[in-house]
Scaffold this motif. Sequence first.
Motif, mmCIF file in Angstrom:
data_model
loop_
_atom_site.group_PDB
_atom_site.id
_atom_site.type_symbol
_atom_site.label_atom_id
_atom_site.label_comp_id
_atom_site.label_asym_id
_atom_site.label_seq_id
_atom_site.Cartn_x
_atom_site.Cartn_y
_atom_site.Cartn_z
ATOM 1 N N THR A 131 0.840 -1.202 0.000
ATOM 2 C CA THR A 131 0.000 0.000 0.000
ATOM 3 C C THR A 131 0.870 1.245 0.000
ATOM 4 N N LYS A 132 1.932 1.224 0.778
ATOM 5 C CA LYS A 132 2.854 2.364 0.811
ATOM 6 C C LYS A 132 3.498 2.584 -0.555
ATOM 7 N N ALA A 133 3.887 1.503 -1.220
ATOM 8 C CA ALA A 133 4.504 1.631 -2.544
ATOM 9 C C ALA A 133 3.535 2.261 -3.536
ATOM 10 N N ARG A 134 2.265 1.815 -3.510
ATOM 11 C CA ARG A 134 1.263 2.409 -4.404
ATOM 12 C C ARG A 134 1.016 3.861 -4.040
ATOM 13 N N TYR A 135 0.999 4.138 -2.741
ATOM 14 C CA TYR A 135 0.800 5.515 -2.286
ATOM 15 C C TYR A 135 1.904 6.432 -2.802
ATOM 16 N N LEU A 136 3.141 6.016 -2.635
ATOM 17 C CA LEU A 136 4.267 6.843 -3.061
ATOM 18 C C LEU A 136 4.235 7.094 -4.566
ATOM 19 N N GLN A 137 3.802 6.102 -5.310
ATOM 20 C CA GLN A 137 3.725 6.248 -6.754
ATOM 21 C C GLN A 137 2.624 7.219 -7.155
ATOM 22 N N HIS A 138 1.509 7.184 -6.420
ATOM 23 C CA HIS A 138 0.341 7.974 -6.804
ATOM 24 C C HIS A 138 0.345 9.378 -6.205
ATOM 25 N N ALA A 139 0.727 9.497 -4.922
ATOM 26 C CA ALA A 139 0.479 10.731 -4.178
ATOM 27 C C ALA A 139 1.511 11.825 -4.409
ATOM 28 N N HIS A 140 2.714 11.469 -4.816
ATOM 29 C CA HIS A 140 3.788 12.461 -4.866
ATOM 30 C C HIS A 140 3.473 13.618 -5.798
ATOM 31 N N GLN A 141 2.661 13.372 -6.823
ATOM 32 C CA GLN A 141 2.345 14.436 -7.773
ATOM 33 C C GLN A 141 1.312 15.420 -7.240
ATOM 34 N N PHE A 142 0.667 15.081 -6.124
ATOM 35 C CA PHE A 142 -0.380 15.930 -5.574
ATOM 36 C C PHE A 142 0.008 16.577 -4.241
ATOM 37 N N GLU A 143 0.860 15.926 -3.452
ATOM 38 C CA GLU A 143 1.229 16.450 -2.138
ATOM 39 C C GLU A 143 2.004 17.757 -2.286
ATOM 40 N N GLY A 144 1.580 18.772 -1.533
ATOM 41 C CA GLY A 144 2.274 20.055 -1.581
ATOM 42 C C GLY A 144 2.075 20.817 -2.879
ATOM 43 N N LYS A 145 1.152 20.380 -3.715
ATOM 44 C CA LYS A 145 0.917 21.051 -4.996
ATOM 45 C C LYS A 145 0.247 22.400 -4.755
ATOM 46 N N ALA A 146 0.714 23.425 -5.453
ATOM 47 C CA ALA A 146 0.218 24.790 -5.249
ATOM 48 C C ALA A 146 -0.750 25.205 -6.346
ATOM 49 N N SER A 147 -1.777 25.954 -5.928
ATOM 50 C CA SER A 147 -2.660 26.668 -6.845
ATOM 51 C C SER A 147 -2.531 28.148 -6.509
ATOM 52 N N TYR A 148 -2.677 29.014 -7.498
ATOM 53 C CA TYR A 148 -2.474 30.431 -7.216
ATOM 54 C C TYR A 148 -3.337 31.303 -8.117
ATOM 55 N N THR A 149 -3.521 32.536 -7.681
ATOM 56 C CA THR A 149 -4.185 33.558 -8.479
ATOM 57 C C THR A 149 -3.443 34.869 -8.267
ATOM 58 N N LEU A 150 -3.355 35.661 -9.321
ATOM 59 C CA LEU A 150 -2.628 36.927 -9.283
ATOM 60 C C LEU A 150 -3.546 38.086 -9.618
#
Length: 350
Positions: A131-150
């Motif tokens: 489960t951890k291996a699948r998590y690391l593969q899937h979640a890294h692209q979303f964790e700490g991801k920023a959205s912004y507006t200027l």
Amino acid sequence: MHFFILALLLTLITQPILATEMRYPAGEEPIELPMHNLLNAQLPRPAQSHENKKLEAMSLYLTLMREDNHNVWAPYKLAASSAEKGQTELAERYLQLSAKRGLWYYYNLLEDDSFTNIQHSATYRSILAATKARYLQHAHQFEGKASYTLPTGTPPPEGWPTVIFLHAYCKAATISPEKQLLFGEMGVAYIEINGTQMLSENSFRWSNYNDESTQSAIQRVIQRLAPVLKLNVKQVYLSGSGQGALHAANLMAKYPQFYAGALLIAPKGVIQPVQHSLAAHKRIVVVYYDRQHFSSQALALYFANLFSEGNQVQTLHFALAEDATHSGQARFKQPLQWILNQTPETKPRS
């Protein structure tokens, strides 16, 4: 049929069926039927015992598990219920089925007290590792991801003042049109960051163990976006709600050289609040609600007192949390302007 099963599950899980709050991955939440639906027109029935409710819930999960071959959550909850009853072989069997279907909710599995009886078994530990291996593969692209507006227009010579928002537990970074309008009018860059630990689709938290990963995530975002968006790194303001506010408060106290001020909305969480503050000459607003638990109100007042020495601190309280008539955008505009020193003569009001 799936909708009917899920609706019945909603009725059951709103009662204290399990010791811990049940959280569903996105797309697998119980669906509430419309009020006019005939399935809602049920005759009153005698109060069920706690055990009867658990048995009925398990029956519904079994049905859902059989009818949806891709559902990972139904066998997971059956595994948890079986483990609580000491049925270790059955628990492992259901957990294996959930893993076979692609279980990747690592933190749910790691921290679920239901599996205390089997957490040292070879089966559980192998499933946890997978489960951890699948998590690391899937979640890294979303964790700490920023959205912004200027804001529109040309940034000031020194760059845009910047507000960074840390969301509450189980939320995600989402910037509404109202927030775009608010911060655009204020002439401020606004950034939201996903939490550093992913619980399920569109559901994140900040670490339950420390605040260092939060500090690292914020600084990575600032370093990456500052030259691109023309941000003023000397005017970065922290804002947060719930768990995000607790992390923001700790970071304001420990790393004041990075942050010019803070808006802390009802801080709460499990990490320890800092005991000392290095912050000085900052503008900080701490918010709490009348209907919060006493411990949550006390935490807000603790931070207000902690920051009071050497800083300008305002404490606000409201009767209710945000709702349709008391939106955060309207409620916190004046406090944000005060923190940003846009209206220095006016103190924020509750």
